[in-house]
Design a protein around this motif. Sequence first.
Motif, PDB file in Angstrom:
ATOM      1  N   TYR A  50      44.387  91.590 -20.071  1.00  0.00           N
ATOM      2  CA  TYR A  50      45.607  91.968 -20.797  1.00  0.00           C
ATOM      3  C   TYR A  50      46.080  90.906 -21.796  1.00  0.00           C
ATOM      4  CZ  TYR A  50      50.322  93.784 -21.575  1.00  0.00           C
ATOM      5  OH  TYR A  50      51.466  94.259 -22.151  1.00  0.00           O
ATOM      6  N   LEU A 193      47.706 103.390 -22.086  1.00  0.00           N
ATOM      7  CA  LEU A 193      46.437 103.707 -21.449  1.00  0.00           C
ATOM      8  C   LEU A 193      46.092 105.154 -21.781  1.00  0.00           C
ATOM      9  CD1 LEU A 193      47.122 102.318 -17.850  1.00  0.00           C
ATOM     10  CD2 LEU A 193      45.942 101.121 -19.711  1.00  0.00           C
ATOM     11  N   ILE A 195      43.854 107.887 -20.370  1.00  0.00           N
ATOM     12  CA  ILE A 195      43.121 108.124 -19.121  1.00  0.00           C
ATOM     13  C   ILE A 195      42.377 109.454 -19.241  1.00  0.00           C
ATOM     14  CG2 ILE A 195      43.317 108.342 -16.617  1.00  0.00           C
ATOM     15  CD1 ILE A 195      45.994 106.814 -16.846  1.00  0.00           C
ATOM     16  N   ILE A 252      39.288 104.719 -18.560  1.00  0.00           N
ATOM     17  CA  ILE A 252      40.613 104.412 -19.102  1.00  0.00           C
ATOM     18  C   ILE A 252      40.444 103.500 -20.308  1.00  0.00           C
ATOM     19  CG2 ILE A 252      42.853 103.327 -18.648  1.00  0.00           C
ATOM     20  CD1 ILE A 252      42.377 103.883 -15.661  1.00  0.00           C
ATOM     21  N   PHE A 254      42.335 100.988 -22.678  1.00  0.00           N
ATOM     22  CA  PHE A 254      43.552 100.205 -22.915  1.00  0.00           C
ATOM     23  C   PHE A 254      43.700 100.011 -24.416  1.00  0.00           C
ATOM     24  CE2 PHE A 254      45.193  95.719 -23.552  1.00  0.00           C
ATOM     25  CZ  PHE A 254      46.528  96.090 -23.500  1.00  0.00           C
ATOM     26  N   ASN A 273      48.027 110.188 -21.294  1.00  0.00           N
ATOM     27  CA  ASN A 273      48.320 108.980 -22.049  1.00  0.00           C
ATOM     28  C   ASN A 273      49.604 108.359 -21.497  1.00  0.00           C
ATOM     29  OD1 ASN A 273      48.285 108.511 -25.697  1.00  0.00           O
ATOM     30  ND2 ASN A 273      47.776 107.113 -24.077  1.00  0.00           N
TER      31      ASN A 273
END
Length: 341
Positions: A50, A193, A195, A252, A254, A273
Amino acid sequence: MPLVEQKNADNFDHVDEDFVEKGHKSEQNETEVLPVYTNIDEEYFIRDIYPLRVPVILSGFDIGNCLDKWNNEFLIEAVGSLDVKCHVTTDPKMDFLTKNFAYKTMSMATLISRASSEKLNDYFFSLNEKYYLRSVGTNPRKDVANFELDFPQLTNDFKIPRLFTDSQHFSSVLRIASAGIQMWTHYDVMDNLLIQIRGRKRVVLFSPKDALNMYLLGDKSQVVDVDNPDLSRFPNFVKAKRYEGILEPGDILFIPAMWFHNTIALNFNVAINVFWKHLDSKLYNSKDIYGNKDLVPAVQALEFVDRAVKRLDELPAEYRDFYARRLINEIQNRVLNHTAE
């Protein structure tokens, strides 16, 4: 160490033939394949991925039994009677700036049936039309999309990985698309995210540092076809570095805030989302229900620039040109040059 791999359309033998025939990427943009982190935990993502503020694909997170359960029959039984407003288009390359689509209200049953069908029996405009749903809140003008509240019949089947705190959560959006639907390139001001639950999706991203090459109008790029751009109109677009990958069910993506992104559904698609506020809440527009309004200080700065340009227009041309260059130089020296490369 987590398993890190790379995958894009070139790594798959079963990429849809229609997609390959059209060409899946521009040969003129430098391209980097998105890394895929497999079977990492939340702690590793928060600690090691992250902070880098770059897009990655995450594989192996538990997102619930939606992957096994959400076939057409189940979805139609569970939420088929709900009415939703969808984008309907005869051009799969959707363009928000020119609005090459129409909004149509239909039941979820109709949407799922038509969007997943290879041949339509009923349609609004033509046999070739396609469908796209971006779910909205109960009151679309006031409420933020919240998957748990908007589709309570499905909430037990879906889990959001705990990659941010509950207090940061902003919205969760259900997205359903026909095969071939390509979303316009844009950025969001919140981390999110994407997904993937059903179908496969190609994703293409561009760094915020390439903003000057994206030909922006607001938060959207004027370059609709990122694979075959019109270089007579957008010559600098080829300077933008392209980051590309393929999402499989359960993957997923990012997407850090301010990263431009463009997606194409390789077949019938269902995804969720999830957006969250990673900055101080006071920086965000309190009336933003989609997560795409520029941050309050940025809006104010852009308004200052607009006023400055109008004042410069009061000058003779050679003076206007000189002081415009000084203004650009001031911004570069005081802002851009202080940004870490």
